[in-house]
Write an enzyme that holds these catalytic residues in place. Sequence first.
Site, PDB file in Angstrom:
ATOM      1  N   TRP A 103       0.784  -0.821  -0.027  1.00  0.00           N
ATOM      2  CA  TRP A 103      -0.716   0.183   0.127  1.00  0.00           C
ATOM      3  C   TRP A 103       0.813   1.337  -0.020  1.00  0.00           C
ATOM      4  CZ3 TRP A 103      -4.999  -1.454  -2.273  1.00  0.00           C
ATOM      5  CH2 TRP A 103      -5.088  -2.648  -1.784  1.00  0.00           C
ATOM      6  N   ASP A 175      -1.129   7.005   6.199  1.00  0.00           N
ATOM      7  CA  ASP A 175      -2.363   6.240   5.972  1.00  0.00           C
ATOM      8  C   ASP A 175      -2.882   5.008   6.910  1.00  0.00           C
ATOM      9  OD1 ASP A 175      -4.046   3.839   4.802  1.00  0.00           O
ATOM     10  OD2 ASP A 175      -2.562   3.154   3.253  1.00  0.00           O
ATOM     11  N   LYS A 199     -11.961  -1.606   8.244  1.00  0.00           N
ATOM     12  CA  LYS A 199     -11.668  -2.625   9.113  1.00  0.00           C
ATOM     13  C   LYS A 199     -11.541  -1.907  10.544  1.00  0.00           C
ATOM     14  CE  LYS A 199      -7.852  -1.910   5.316  1.00  0.00           C
ATOM     15  NZ  LYS A 199      -8.184  -3.109   5.021  1.00  0.00           N
TER      16      LYS A 199
HETATM   17  N1  PMP Z   1      -3.944   1.225   2.644  1.00  0.00           N
HETATM   18  C1  PMP Z   1      -3.540   0.061   3.324  1.00  0.00           C
HETATM   19  C2  PMP Z   1      -2.559  -0.165   4.903  1.00  0.00           C
HETATM   20  C3  PMP Z   1      -4.733  -0.436   3.270  1.00  0.00           C
HETATM   21  O1  PMP Z   1      -4.778  -2.071   4.457  1.00  0.00           O
HETATM   22  C4  PMP Z   1      -6.137  -1.100   2.232  1.00  0.00           C
HETATM   23  C5  PMP Z   1      -7.204  -2.252   2.230  1.00  0.00           C
HETATM   24  N2  PMP Z   1      -6.700  -3.174   2.627  1.00  0.00           N
HETATM   25  C6  PMP Z   1      -5.719   0.401   1.310  1.00  0.00           C
HETATM   26  C7  PMP Z   1      -4.913   1.489   1.812  1.00  0.00           C
HETATM   27  C8  PMP Z   1      -6.072   0.466   0.327  1.00  0.00           C
HETATM   28  O2  PMP Z   1      -7.197   0.766   0.821  1.00  0.00           O
HETATM   29  P1  PMP Z   1      -9.462   0.964  -0.313  1.00  0.00           P
HETATM   30  O3  PMP Z   1      -9.825  -0.347  -1.063  1.00  0.00           O
HETATM   31  O4  PMP Z   1      -9.860   1.787   0.422  1.00  0.00           O
HETATM   32  O5  PMP Z   1      -8.342   1.927  -1.441  1.00  0.00           O
END
Ligand code: PMP
Length: 364
Positions: A103, A175, A199
Amino acid sequence: MATRVINFNAGPTGLPLLALERARAELLDFEGTGMSIMEHSHRGKDYERVHQQAISLLSELLAIPAEYQVLFLQGGASMQFALLPINFLPANGGADYLLTGVWARKAYAEAKLIGNVRVAANVEDARGVCTRVPGQAELQLDPRAAYLHFCSNNTIMGTQFHTYPDSGGVPLFADMSSDILWRPMDLSRFDLVYAGAQKNVGPSGVTIVIAKKSLIESGREDIPKIFRYKEHAKENSLLNTVPTFSVYMVRNVLEVVKSEGGLPAMEKRNRQKAALLYELIDEQPDFFRTQVETDSRSVMNPVFHLPNESLDAKLVAEAREAGFVGIKGHRLVGGIRVSIYNAVTVEQVAQFVDWARRFARAHA
Ligand code: PMP
């Protein structure tokens, strides 16, 4: 009474039963209005009350200082990967990124399309796998950076920052999709944090952004209005139709978190759950193998793998039969990932750990 599984999904994942039951009770007739909250106008007073409750609960639980604003946006955390540089990366400036897994790298890749970005630390191997987070001494920060971006918990790698990076005065962006609300935190260290709700906070569909008002105000204006934090802030996240039902569910979840003792209680519980899993890993390290370095172990997403892939698959399949779902590791790293967000109870983790010990006795 519905039979509910023990849900260790990485997100979306289980929500507190009380939050779901409240939604069920209110589904057809929200507070005597003769309709579901989903059927209300986002500009009506009934929805507005829910919207404000969600903001005040979040502000109370996280002790959000007055100079910050909470926004409810759409597009997931992934949208934030793009919006951050679009708003805050000046054409003649740069931003620093820490590469600590999938991510964090995606956030970096989006920013790279917008402007000048630097890697201030990279702990990935050639496949993009990480077994730790970088320490402060490893960070090569640019004091002129527009901001430093990092991901506080690496959902896929099972690594987490237990001490937040010191950005040296540069605005710090995080994030926190997979660890916001896991414990009390000092928001004043940050200029902006964001998290997809799915989450610890609620269902998918809404993304929470908490940012300093002065930062929001400093955002670019030569970009489409819908991309500007400033415009969303001005309209209290009602610039366009907000995901009303998701915000309503966030409100329900936050009420439960508050009634269960708030973030100090969440932290205690989360640490107990993680300790149970890491005890299992540490007592039989040849069977429950983890490459994650001890200091970087995630309290939200412990990961391990068994001596071979067929045992991993067997454990996932047998666990499912025993009522434990969602533990297959991400395809990049394989193995097992037991995501233990706020809604998972200590008892549920204890049950899984007992079960996994029996599995190990049968297969080690
Ligand atoms: N950042 C992290 C740390 C994540 O765990 C996730 C999704 N698992 C995301 C970003 C992406 O999130 P989204 O699907 O809401 O765009």
